[in-house]
Every structure is written in C-alpha cells, then in structure tokens.
Design an enzyme around this catalytic site. Structure first.
Site, PDB file in Angstrom:
ATOM      1  N   ALA A 150      21.640  14.763 -35.945  1.00  0.00           N
ATOM      2  CA  ALA A 150      21.773  16.435 -36.245  1.00  0.00           C
ATOM      3  C   ALA A 150      21.548  16.601 -37.642  1.00  0.00           C
ATOM      4  N   GLN A 151      20.776  17.604 -37.083  1.00  0.00           N
ATOM      5  CA  GLN A 151      20.052  18.254 -38.568  1.00  0.00           C
ATOM      6  C   GLN A 151      19.621  19.547 -38.394  1.00  0.00           C
ATOM      7  N   LYS A 285       9.550  12.662 -49.208  1.00  0.00           N
ATOM      8  CA  LYS A 285      10.224  12.735 -48.234  1.00  0.00           C
ATOM      9  C   LYS A 285      10.440  12.086 -47.118  1.00  0.00           C
ATOM     10  N   ARG A 343     -10.381  24.427 -13.248  1.00  0.00           N
ATOM     11  CA  ARG A 343      -8.961  24.513 -13.337  1.00  0.00           C
ATOM     12  C   ARG A 343      -8.288  23.515 -13.617  1.00  0.00           C
ATOM     13  N   GLY A 411       1.637  28.701  -4.121  1.00  0.00           N
ATOM     14  CA  GLY A 411       3.320  28.864  -3.576  1.00  0.00           C
ATOM     15  C   GLY A 411       3.925  27.862  -3.865  1.00  0.00           C
ATOM     16  N   TYR A 433      10.197  21.188 -30.820  1.00  0.00           N
ATOM     17  CA  TYR A 433      10.702  20.227 -31.213  1.00  0.00           C
ATOM     18  C   TYR A 433      10.461  19.652 -32.118  1.00  0.00           C
ATOM     19  N   GLU A 434      10.661  18.505 -33.736  1.00  0.00           N
ATOM     20  CA  GLU A 434      10.058  17.982 -34.143  1.00  0.00           C
ATOM     21  C   GLU A 434       9.905  18.498 -34.885  1.00  0.00           C
ATOM     22  N   ALA A 532      -8.418  26.048 -38.587  1.00  0.00           N
ATOM     23  CA  ALA A 532      -8.705  24.825 -39.487  1.00  0.00           C
ATOM     24  C   ALA A 532      -7.976  23.439 -39.097  1.00  0.00           C
TER      25      ALA A 532
HETATM   26  C1  LIG Z   1      11.400   5.561 -27.508  1.00  0.00           C
HETATM   27  C2  LIG Z   1      11.259   5.989 -28.821  1.00  0.00           C
HETATM   28  C3  LIG Z   1      10.361   7.184 -27.613  1.00  0.00           C
HETATM   29  C4  LIG Z   1      10.495   7.706 -28.778  1.00  0.00           C
HETATM   30  C5  LIG Z   1      11.069   9.361 -27.730  1.00  0.00           C
HETATM   31  C6  LIG Z   1      10.678  10.294 -28.417  1.00  0.00           C
HETATM   32  C7  LIG Z   1      10.685  12.032 -28.364  1.00  0.00           C
HETATM   33  C8  LIG Z   1      10.071  12.057 -26.587  1.00  0.00           C
HETATM   34  C9  LIG Z   1       9.512  12.556 -26.109  1.00  0.00           C
HETATM   35  C10 LIG Z   1       9.141  13.140 -25.196  1.00  0.00           C
HETATM   36  C11 LIG Z   1       9.706  12.953 -23.565  1.00  0.00           C
HETATM   37  C12 LIG Z   1       9.708  13.648 -23.072  1.00  0.00           C
HETATM   38  C13 LIG Z   1      10.659  14.222 -22.395  1.00  0.00           C
HETATM   39  C14 LIG Z   1      11.887  14.217 -22.828  1.00  0.00           C
HETATM   40  C15 LIG Z   1      12.247  15.887 -23.878  1.00  0.00           C
HETATM   41  C16 LIG Z   1      12.655  16.295 -25.009  1.00  0.00           C
HETATM   42  C17 LIG Z   1      13.834  15.692 -25.673  1.00  0.00           C
HETATM   43  C18 LIG Z   1      13.766  14.445 -26.459  1.00  0.00           C
HETATM   44  C19 LIG Z   1      13.810  14.179 -27.598  1.00  0.00           C
HETATM   45  C20 LIG Z   1      14.161  15.557 -28.647  1.00  0.00           C
HETATM   46  C21 LIG Z   1      14.043  14.509 -29.905  1.00  0.00           C
HETATM   47  C22 LIG Z   1      14.326  16.008 -31.172  1.00  0.00           C
HETATM   48  C23 LIG Z   1      14.493  16.242 -32.569  1.00  0.00           C
HETATM   49  C24 LIG Z   1      14.570  17.293 -33.122  1.00  0.00           C
HETATM   50  O1  LIG Z   1      14.142  18.024 -32.873  1.00  0.00           O
HETATM   51  S1  LIG Z   1      15.442  16.753 -34.348  1.00  0.00           S
HETATM   52  C25 LIG Z   1      14.428  18.079 -35.974  1.00  0.00           C
HETATM   53  C26 LIG Z   1      13.699  17.837 -35.803  1.00  0.00           C
HETATM   54  N1  LIG Z   1      13.329  19.127 -37.149  1.00  0.00           N
HETATM   55  C27 LIG Z   1      12.356  19.169 -37.786  1.00  0.00           C
HETATM   56  O2  LIG Z   1      10.824  18.530 -37.424  1.00  0.00           O
HETATM   57  C28 LIG Z   1      11.941  20.496 -38.810  1.00  0.00           C
HETATM   58  C29 LIG Z   1      10.864  20.511 -39.132  1.00  0.00           C
HETATM   59  N2  LIG Z   1      10.469  21.206 -40.497  1.00  0.00           N
HETATM   60  C30 LIG Z   1      10.248  20.278 -41.087  1.00  0.00           C
HETATM   61  O3  LIG Z   1       9.612  18.456 -41.141  1.00  0.00           O
HETATM   62  C31 LIG Z   1      10.285  20.729 -43.192  1.00  0.00           C
HETATM   63  O4  LIG Z   1      11.425  21.224 -43.510  1.00  0.00           O
HETATM   64  C32 LIG Z   1       8.734  21.123 -43.723  1.00  0.00           C
HETATM   65  C33 LIG Z   1       8.400  21.941 -42.185  1.00  0.00           C
HETATM   66  C34 LIG Z   1       7.869  19.766 -43.442  1.00  0.00           C
HETATM   67  C35 LIG Z   1       8.994  21.425 -44.545  1.00  0.00           C
HETATM   68  O5  LIG Z   1       9.429  20.603 -45.198  1.00  0.00           O
HETATM   69  P1  LIG Z   1      10.548  20.853 -46.846  1.00  0.00           P
HETATM   70  O6  LIG Z   1      10.996  19.882 -47.703  1.00  0.00           O
HETATM   71  O7  LIG Z   1      10.409  22.417 -47.107  1.00  0.00           O
HETATM   72  O8  LIG Z   1       8.343  20.513 -47.590  1.00  0.00           O
HETATM   73  P2  LIG Z   1       7.089  21.553 -48.248  1.00  0.00           P
HETATM   74  O9  LIG Z   1       6.685  22.780 -46.940  1.00  0.00           O
HETATM   75  O10 LIG Z   1       7.501  21.662 -49.287  1.00  0.00           O
HETATM   76  O11 LIG Z   1       6.050  20.304 -48.271  1.00  0.00           O
HETATM   77  C36 LIG Z   1       6.385  19.022 -49.644  1.00  0.00           C
HETATM   78  C37 LIG Z   1       6.005  17.676 -49.586  1.00  0.00           C
HETATM   79  O12 LIG Z   1       6.162  17.677 -48.752  1.00  0.00           O
HETATM   80  C38 LIG Z   1       5.215  16.582 -48.088  1.00  0.00           C
HETATM   81  N3  LIG Z   1       6.580  16.630 -46.436  1.00  0.00           N
HETATM   82  C39 LIG Z   1       6.808  16.924 -45.448  1.00  0.00           C
HETATM   83  N4  LIG Z   1       7.063  16.630 -44.797  1.00  0.00           N
HETATM   84  C40 LIG Z   1       6.898  15.557 -44.877  1.00  0.00           C
HETATM   85  C41 LIG Z   1       7.361  13.829 -43.991  1.00  0.00           C
HETATM   86  N5  LIG Z   1       7.673  13.849 -42.837  1.00  0.00           N
HETATM   87  N6  LIG Z   1       5.764  13.070 -44.740  1.00  0.00           N
HETATM   88  C42 LIG Z   1       5.420  13.129 -45.606  1.00  0.00           C
HETATM   89  N7  LIG Z   1       5.753  14.512 -46.367  1.00  0.00           N
HETATM   90  C43 LIG Z   1       5.635  15.471 -45.848  1.00  0.00           C
HETATM   91  C44 LIG Z   1       4.265  17.860 -47.984  1.00  0.00           C
HETATM   92  O13 LIG Z   1       3.120  17.534 -47.028  1.00  0.00           O
HETATM   93  C45 LIG Z   1       4.222  18.090 -48.638  1.00  0.00           C
HETATM   94  O14 LIG Z   1       2.914  17.709 -49.845  1.00  0.00           O
HETATM   95  P3  LIG Z   1       2.227  18.119 -50.579  1.00  0.00           P
HETATM   96  O15 LIG Z   1       2.682  18.690 -51.946  1.00  0.00           O
HETATM   97  O16 LIG Z   1       1.161  19.383 -50.291  1.00  0.00           O
HETATM   98  O17 LIG Z   1       1.696  17.353 -51.185  1.00  0.00           O
HETATM   99  C1  FAD Z   2      14.843  20.191 -26.682  1.00  0.00           C
HETATM  100  C2  FAD Z   2      14.943  20.804 -27.768  1.00  0.00           C
HETATM  101  C3  FAD Z   2      15.490  19.469 -28.252  1.00  0.00           C
HETATM  102  C4  FAD Z   2      16.034  19.297 -29.506  1.00  0.00           C
HETATM  103  N1  FAD Z   2      16.773  18.035 -30.388  1.00  0.00           N
HETATM  104  C5  FAD Z   2      17.353  17.665 -31.534  1.00  0.00           C
HETATM  105  C6  FAD Z   2      17.654  17.033 -32.616  1.00  0.00           C
HETATM  106  O1  FAD Z   2      17.804  16.602 -31.419  1.00  0.00           O
HETATM  107  N2  FAD Z   2      18.308  16.791 -33.357  1.00  0.00           N
HETATM  108  C7  FAD Z   2      18.019  18.045 -34.670  1.00  0.00           C
HETATM  109  O2  FAD Z   2      18.066  17.948 -35.154  1.00  0.00           O
HETATM  110  N3  FAD Z   2      17.428  18.900 -34.092  1.00  0.00           N
HETATM  111  C8  FAD Z   2      16.620  19.329 -32.379  1.00  0.00           C
HETATM  112  N4  FAD Z   2      16.202  20.136 -32.233  1.00  0.00           N
HETATM  113  C9  FAD Z   2      16.243  21.542 -32.467  1.00  0.00           C
HETATM  114  C10 FAD Z   2      14.371  21.919 -33.312  1.00  0.00           C
HETATM  115  O3  FAD Z   2      13.985  20.795 -34.450  1.00  0.00           O
HETATM  116  C11 FAD Z   2      14.386  23.489 -33.581  1.00  0.00           C
HETATM  117  O4  FAD Z   2      14.876  23.795 -32.883  1.00  0.00           O
HETATM  118  C12 FAD Z   2      13.063  22.655 -34.174  1.00  0.00           C
HETATM  119  O5  FAD Z   2      12.720  22.219 -35.325  1.00  0.00           O
HETATM  120  C13 FAD Z   2      12.576  24.438 -34.919  1.00  0.00           C
HETATM  121  O6  FAD Z   2      13.105  25.395 -35.906  1.00  0.00           O
HETATM  122  P1  FAD Z   2      13.950  26.585 -35.231  1.00  0.00           P
HETATM  123  O7  FAD Z   2      14.778  26.563 -34.390  1.00  0.00           O
HETATM  124  O8  FAD Z   2      14.537  27.018 -37.028  1.00  0.00           O
HETATM  125  O9  FAD Z   2      12.291  27.374 -35.540  1.00  0.00           O
HETATM  126  P2  FAD Z   2      12.669  29.159 -36.152  1.00  0.00           P
HETATM  127  O10 FAD Z   2      12.151  27.920 -37.784  1.00  0.00           O
HETATM  128  O11 FAD Z   2      13.827  29.889 -36.451  1.00  0.00           O
HETATM  129  O12 FAD Z   2      11.046  29.444 -35.516  1.00  0.00           O
HETATM  130  C14 FAD Z   2      11.133  30.986 -34.898  1.00  0.00           C
HETATM  131  C15 FAD Z   2       9.440  31.301 -35.643  1.00  0.00           C
HETATM  132  O13 FAD Z   2       9.727  31.430 -36.983  1.00  0.00           O
HETATM  133  C16 FAD Z   2       8.147  30.797 -37.163  1.00  0.00           C
HETATM  134  N5  FAD Z   2       8.353  30.316 -38.738  1.00  0.00           N
HETATM  135  C17 FAD Z   2       9.613  29.464 -39.070  1.00  0.00           C
HETATM  136  N6  FAD Z   2       9.202  28.849 -40.467  1.00  0.00           N
HETATM  137  C18 FAD Z   2       8.136  29.802 -40.661  1.00  0.00           C
HETATM  138  C19 FAD Z   2       6.737  29.245 -42.004  1.00  0.00           C
HETATM  139  N7  FAD Z   2       8.026  28.871 -43.550  1.00  0.00           N
HETATM  140  N8  FAD Z   2       5.391  30.221 -42.188  1.00  0.00           N
HETATM  141  C20 FAD Z   2       5.281  30.720 -40.566  1.00  0.00           C
HETATM  142  N9  FAD Z   2       6.557  30.389 -39.527  1.00  0.00           N
HETATM  143  C21 FAD Z   2       7.201  30.004 -39.489  1.00  0.00           C
HETATM  144  C22 FAD Z   2       7.452  29.647 -36.046  1.00  0.00           C
HETATM  145  O14 FAD Z   2       6.416  29.331 -36.460  1.00  0.00           O
HETATM  146  C23 FAD Z   2       8.597  30.052 -34.975  1.00  0.00           C
HETATM  147  O15 FAD Z   2       7.253  31.417 -34.433  1.00  0.00           O
HETATM  148  C24 FAD Z   2      15.573  20.581 -30.472  1.00  0.00           C
HETATM  149  C25 FAD Z   2      15.267  21.632 -30.000  1.00  0.00           C
HETATM  150  C26 FAD Z   2      14.901  21.162 -28.409  1.00  0.00           C
HETATM  151  C27 FAD Z   2      14.379  23.069 -27.907  1.00  0.00           C
END
Ligand SMILES: CCCCC/C=C\C/C=C\C/C=C\C/C=C\C/C=C\CCCCC(=O)SCCNC(=O)CCNC(=O)[C@H](O)C(C)(C)COP(=O)(O)OP(=O)(O)OC[C@H]1O[C@@H](n2cnc3c(N)ncnc32)[C@H](O)[C@@H]1OP(=O)(O)O
Ligand code: FAD
Length: 654
Positions: A150-151, A285, A343, A411, A433-434, A532
C-alpha cells in the site's frame, strides 16, 4: 513436413490451420524452448497437463459473461482449490512457473493474492530483517496471511517524497502512530486491499522528533485473522470497477491514529532504535526494491500479453476469408493481404524481442539481489535505469501491438469472444502501474546524462552505456553495407541513440548556462530526454535480441529467429517500405511462430484464437450462452423500454 514439426497438428482441426502448420520450417517445441527458456517451456507443458486433470480448476463459464462479483468469487474459489494442489504443480519459489500457473488457471483479470506474490512477499524478502522474516515471511509463503503493498495515495502516486501518510515514532510507548491526515492521503489503488487482504506493507513518511525522514515501509494488520473483520482505527474498501482487471479488488485505506509496535517498521536497511535513534540505509532507495522487482518481471509478462493477442489474430487471420486478390479465384485468407502482414508480423518479432529482453532483466535482478546480499550496492543504479526504460518502452509498445492485433480481427475483434478488450485493458495498465511511463523514462534520462558527463570528462562508461563513448562512427544509415550483417544494424542503432542522447545533454547544458535553475532546465528538455531514453532502450532490446539469436543451436529455429531479427531491426530502424520483403519471408511460418508460444485454449480464453480454428460455430455457441439470451424479453425492457414505446404510441394516437 517432417514428423518433428507437427507438435501443434491435431485430427479434426480446421483444415485452414492444418494447411498453415504443414508449412512450418522448424519445430515449434524447439522455438518454444527459446522463447520461454527450455526449463520453463517444459514446466508449462507439465503445468497445463496437471490443470487438465483437475476440473475444479477450470473456468465455470467464460469470464466476460460474469458479473464483477462472480469474477471475484471465481478467482477466490480457484485460489482456494489451487492452495490444495499448488505445491504438487509448481515450485513456489520460481516466479515464472507460479505466474504461468496463475495465467492458465485464473487468467489475467486479477485474483485475491496477486499482490501478495508480486509485492508483499518480495518487499518482506528485500526489506525485513531476519527476525521479521521469521515472524511474517514464512506465514506469508504458507498463505496463512494475505498481504498487499500500500503505497499510492488518492493525491500522490508518482512523487513518493510527498506521500501524506505519516508514521510518527512515540518513544515513550515504543510505537509508531500511523495516520491518514487528509482525504488525499487515503491509500488508493493497492491490489486486493479492498476485500481480500488481512495485512499490508504500508509506505508512510517517517517522523521522529518532528523530523521528516522520508518514505519507509511498515507492517500493518488490516483485518482480524479469524473473523476477517476490519481492525479498529482502520477504514477500508474496494475502489470500484476499472477499465479491465476487475477480478481484483483494488482498495482504499484510511488510518486513524493506528498504533503499531516499533518492530513493525521493516528494518533490514533503515532502522529506528528504541530511543528513537535513526540509522540510515546504505542506499537511499533500497525501500523501493519491491518496485524494481516487479518492473524486472513486467517485461516477460507484457511479452506474454502481446503473444496472447497476436496468436489470436494470426490464427484467426488464417481461417477468415474475405475478398479477393485475384478476382478469378476464391476469397483469400485475410493473412494474404500485405497490409495484414505488415500489421502483425513486426509485432510478432517484438514479442520475441521483448521476451528475450525480459529474461535478461530478470537475470540482472537476480544478480543485483545476490550482490546486495553480499553488501554491494553498486549494481542498484544500473538495474533501476535498465528496468525503468524497459518497463516504459515494452508496456507502451505491447499496448500498441495488442490494439493492432484487435483491429486485425475486424468486427469480431471488438466482441469479448476474442478477449482482446481484456488483454488490451490489462496490458495498458502496465503503462501506469509501477511508475507512470513518461516518469520512468526520465529516471533513465538522469542516468544517460550522467554517462554523457563522464564521457565528456574523458572517462569510458561501461555496460549498456559504453557505446556513448564510441567516437568516429558512421553518420548515416546510408553508409551501412548490407553484407556486414546485423552487427552493422546494431551500430546504426547505437549511432542514433548516441546522437539523441548527446543532443538532449547539450540542450540541457544550454538551458543551464542560460541561468535557468537545474529543475527548470530539466523540464524544458524532458521531451528530448525521453526520446533518448526510448532509443537507448530500443537499442538494448535489439542488441539483446541479436546476441540471443547468435546463441541458438538448432539451425531451423535459428533461421526463423534470424528472419524475425531482420524484420525487427528493419522495422525499428529503416523506413516502412523496406520490410515488405521480410514480411514475405515470415508468411509461411506465421501460424507456427504463434503456435510456438504454446498457449492453450484454457489460457487464451478466446473464441477467435482457438487452436483448432473452429471459430464460427463456437461464436454462435458463445452468443447463445449470453445471460441476456436466457429470456426472450428482458425484465428491464418490460420495465422501461416497453412502457416508453407503448406510451409514445398512445401519445401519437391522441
Ligand atoms: C510472481 C511474481 C511476478 C510479478 C508479477 C508482477 C506484476 C504483474 C504484471 C503483469 C501481469 C499481467 C497482468 C496483471 C495485471 C496487473 C496488476 C498486477 C500487478 C500490479 C502491481 C502494481 C503495483 C504498484 O503500482 S505499486 C506502486 C508503484 N509506484 C511507483 O512506481 C511510483 C513511481 N515513483 C517512483 O518510483 C519515484 O517516486 C521516482 C519517480 C523514481 C522518484 O523518486 P525520488 O525519491 O523522488 O527520487 P529522484 O527522482 O529524486 O531520484 C533520486 C535518485 O534516486 C534514484 N532512484 C529512484 N528510484 C530508484 C530505485 N527504485 N532504485 C534505485 N535508485 C533509484 C534516481 O535514479 C536518482 O539517482 P541519481 O541522483 O540520479 O543518481
Ligand atoms: C491496475 C493498477 C494497479 C495498481 N496497483 C497498485 C498497488 O498494488 N499498490 C500501489 O501502491 N499502487 C498501485 N497502483 C497505483 C500506481 O502505481 C500509480 O497510479 C502510478 O504509479 C502512477 O501514479 P499517479 O497515479 O500518481 O500518476 P500521476 O503522477 O498523477 O500521473 C498523471 C500525469 O502526470 C505526469 N507526471 C507526473 N509526475 C511527473 C513528473 N515529475 N514529470 C513529468 N510528468 C509527470 C505523468 O506522466 C502523467 O501523464 C496501481 C495502479 C493501477 C492502474
């Protein structure tokens, strides 16, 4: 056709498909061994056979005919049945085997323990210390508890530093107090959190002595283990229907002064001692490790979703006859049209390229995990950059390929009998996601800019960015000589990616020199930077495909993979017209290329993609089984539309 080529041939199949299969120039099983890896390919066959023998694991009716409640119940029923058989069928520690079992039995629409396996267990493995693992991990693996990750919150998903959920340390009681202080701080989206889970790893901003220490992970019990009732100080529920993926109960969560013991913070890396002393993790991280784990697995999973769509449309294109190429002859199979081949075939090539790239990203993740266990944090940045780019490029292109495959079915592709709508809906969820795709591209962009800086300082970067330091390359594709083979194509790819990366870096520098803040300069360049990142990732995919093909020993399989590689490199690189030739070469093997994915009918859930090709009679059966056809006149029609029409008629007679 030699006997070894007919693995997919069966008595009684549609002769149109049999004719296609007889043209195969390779053994579909041997190609499957390359696509999945020979171990997984064999295990998938064994898993499919095991499922055949257990009727309780079969669908009770097609999923598209079920209501959301029925889908949720069906998935729960299957999970329960599977729990009795699972250890006989798969090695639970093997993610890809377990995921294959999941796809075959439950499908892609979600299930109550998806997040448990995808993130809850990986987060415990990556972030819990040994004592915490003993307390929770073993129970989780035995499925005594079901957890989620839960993030994301209603107001923030991308920008993790602005998460509003707080975990404030209370030194006196040696507890954390968790709070959702605002509406936007409600956890929103976590899979299976609405109804199925009783535990969650909650990501919250840690506060000690009024100091904000950033997002950390906490184990929270959501529901009573016996009654499954919601625990005090917690409000929880399902967020409602989604575009697709509706067997999953993605949920919301509100925490109101919830007290949890100090030891419920996952403390393998960051630590809070009893007196409130905070110890930083060795890499800032590391708390994001579960996300990197999922990203590394998403590539093969999206290759598979693309494979589902393409095998449906390729098989269907070989039984669908429509129109003429020669008006004096019979109507042709639609696969004969050049446009249909253009296609579909480049996407078939991509499905293979993505599968190979995905195998590599999983391998890299495992290497990073082992090196981290040994205390080495060096590989984390490389893996983060690689998986960020791959996740974004592959989910986007897979979505495009699935949509093309749907349109290629005309269709009938729009009917859920094809199942294309669900495959598309699930596929494109991966763009969000992710980590939203364009945001993840920027993460790779940061890494590329650093590499350019090091090149400009006269250093030689290694690994996937080594090519940025290669000087004196040719400047145009026109310089490529065809007899130099694929290596020349790869060099052209490198040239294009390098040129774009330097262009973005120079633009960034120009804005910085003009006095803009670093952040503003960055924002002004993000389109160039994302280009890029995209080119760099496509280079990685192409290069990996090329190297993979060189390793193939079976000559017939290698030849067909080279045809696909050739098509892939040209499609990605040169102009549209140039791949007409390659398409002709792929045509005789089209069905066998998709048969090599060995997707069973049970797994496909598609009338159009049936292995036996008997589409039309089954489309009719499908239509007759619709709930709406069980009554001649629907009750809702009697209630609303009939009175409306009767009333309209009465009015016109007045
Ligand atoms: C059985 C196992 C199999 C697995 C199955 C999994 C999935 C199934 C997939 C498909 C199956 C098909 C059908 C199923 C369908 C659907 C659903 C299934 C699963 C869904 C799961 C979804 C769960 C979620 O979504 S969880 C929530 C995810 N949320 C995010 O990803 C948030 C995104 N945001 C971020 O990650 C960060 O905020 C950020 C954008 C990276 C920015 O972070 P910040 O702290 O602000 O860092 P900053 O940009 O300033 O960078 C600083 C520095 O840190 C480095 N950095 C950032 N992140 C990382 C990292 N993760 N690791 C290492 N380093 C990191 C960054 O590069 C910077 O470095 P530097 O300063 O430039 O050197
Ligand atoms: C099917 C599904 C399953 C999920 N499961 C989980 C789960 O299990 N656990 C969990 O914690 N979360 C889960 N999530 C949430 C998911 O991880 C987030 O929705 C995702 O990380 C995107 O974040 P957001 O919704 O805040 O998008 P937003 O950040 O609000 O994105 C909206 C728009 O803003 C743009 N934007 C945002 N920030 C920037 C930036 N810095 N620079 C340029 N453009 C930017 C994006 O590119 C996008 O066009 C799930 C989502 C889905 C759809």
């Amino acid at each position: 056709m030699s006997a070894h080529l007919n693995a997919a041939l069966r008595e009684g199949d549609n002769p149109e498909l049999t004719e296609e299969r007889r043209k195969a120039t390779f053994d579909t099983r041997k190609l499957a061994d390359e696509f999945f890896g020979s171990h997984l390919a064999r295990r998938r066959r064994e898993i499919a056979k095991a499922i055949d023998a257990i009727p309780e694991l079969h669908d009770t009716k097609p999923l598209p005919f079920m209501t959301r409640e029925e889908k949720v119940e069906e998935a729960a029923r299957k999970v329960f049945t599977l729990s009795k058989h699972i250890t006989d069928i798969v090695d639970l520690s093997n993610n890809r085997e377990t995921q294959s079992l999941n796809e075959m039995v439950i499908g892609i629409e979600g299930m109550p323990i998806s997040l448990h396996f995808a993130m809850f267990i990986p987060a415990l493995q990556g972030q819990a210390d040994d004592e915490q693992k003993r307390e929770w991990l073993d129970r989780a693996i035995r499925m005594e508890i079901i957890g989620t990750y839960a993030q994301t919150e209603l107001g923030h998903g991308t920008n993790l530093r602005m998460l509003e959920t707080t975990a404030t340390y209370d030194k006196q009681n040696k507890e954390f107090i968790l709070n959702s202080p605002t509406l936007t701080s409600l956890k929103w989206w976590p899979g299976n959190m609405g109804k199925s889970c009783n535990y969650a790893i909650v990501v919250a901003n840690l506060i000690i002595d009024d100091k904000l220490l950033g997002p950390h992970s906490f184990m929270v019990q959501l529901r009573d283990e016996n009654s499954h009732e919601t625990m005090p100080n917690i409000q929880i529920g399902d967020i409602g229907p989604k575009m697709a993926y509706n067997s999953s109960d993605n949920g919301f969560l509100k925490l109101s002064n919830l007290r949890i013991p100090r030891r419920n913070m996952l403390m393998k890396h960051a630590k809070v001692q009893e007196d409130g002393t905070y110890k930083k993790p060795p890499h800032e991280k590391l708390a994001y490790s579960a996300m990197v784990h999922v990203r590394s697995h998403m590539i093969t999973q999206h290759a598979m979703l693309l494979a589902y769509a393409l095998s449906i449309s390729t098989r269907y294109s070989c039984i669908r006859r429509q129109g003429y190429i020669d008006p004096k002859k019979d109507e042709v199979k639609v696969i004969e049209y050049q446009t249909q081949q253009h296609r579909l075939f480049p996407h078939i090539a991509r499905a293979y390229a993505f599968a190979f790239a995905g195998t590599e990203s999983i391998r890299k993740f495992e290497i990073m995990k082992r090196s981290l266990e040994a205390g080495n944090i060096e590989l984390i940045a490389d893996l983060h950059a690689l998986t960020s780019g791959l996740k974004a490029v592959v989910t986007y292109l897979a979505g495009q390929g699935i949509e093309q495959a749907r349109q290629a079915c005309g269709g009938h592709g729009y009917s859920m009998a094809s199942y294309m709508g669900e495959i598309y809906g699930v596929g494109i969820a991966g763009c969000t996601y992710e980590g939203e795709n364009l945001v993840m591209m920027q993460q790779l962009g940061r890494y590329l800019i650093k590499a350019v800086k090091s090149v400009k300082e006269g250093k030689k970067p290694t690994g996937y960015v080594a090519y940025l330091a290669h000087a004196g390359q040719r400047h145009s594709l026109i310089d490529c000589r065809p007899n130099e083979g694929y290596a020349e194509h790869i060099r052209a790819f490198e040239h294009i990616a390098r040129r774009q990366t330097f262009r973005a870096a120079e633009r960034l520098q120009k804005y910085e020199n003009s006095g803009l803040s670093t952040e503003q300069a960055w924002n002004n360049c993000t389109v160039e930077l994302n280009r890029a990142s995209r080119l760099h990732t496509r280079l990685f995919i192409a290069c990996n495909f090329y190297e993979r093909v060189l390793d193939v020993e079976d000559m017939a399989v290698r030849e067909v993979l080279e045809d696909l590689l050739h098509l892939h490199l040209n499609y990605e690189l040169i102009d549209i017209a140039s791949y007409a030739l390659e398409a002709k070469k792929i045509r005789p093997n089209a069905v066998s290329l998709v048969d090599s994915w060995e997707i069973t009918d049970r797994e496909h859930r598609s009338v159009l993609g049936r292995r036996d090709g008997h589409v039309y009679e089954n489309l009719f059966k499908w239509a007759k089984s619709s709930d709406l056809n069980q009554n001649d006149v629907l009750p809702s029609h009697k209630k609303h539309l009939l009175p409306m029409m009767l009333n309209a008629r009465k009015q016109s007679k007045l």
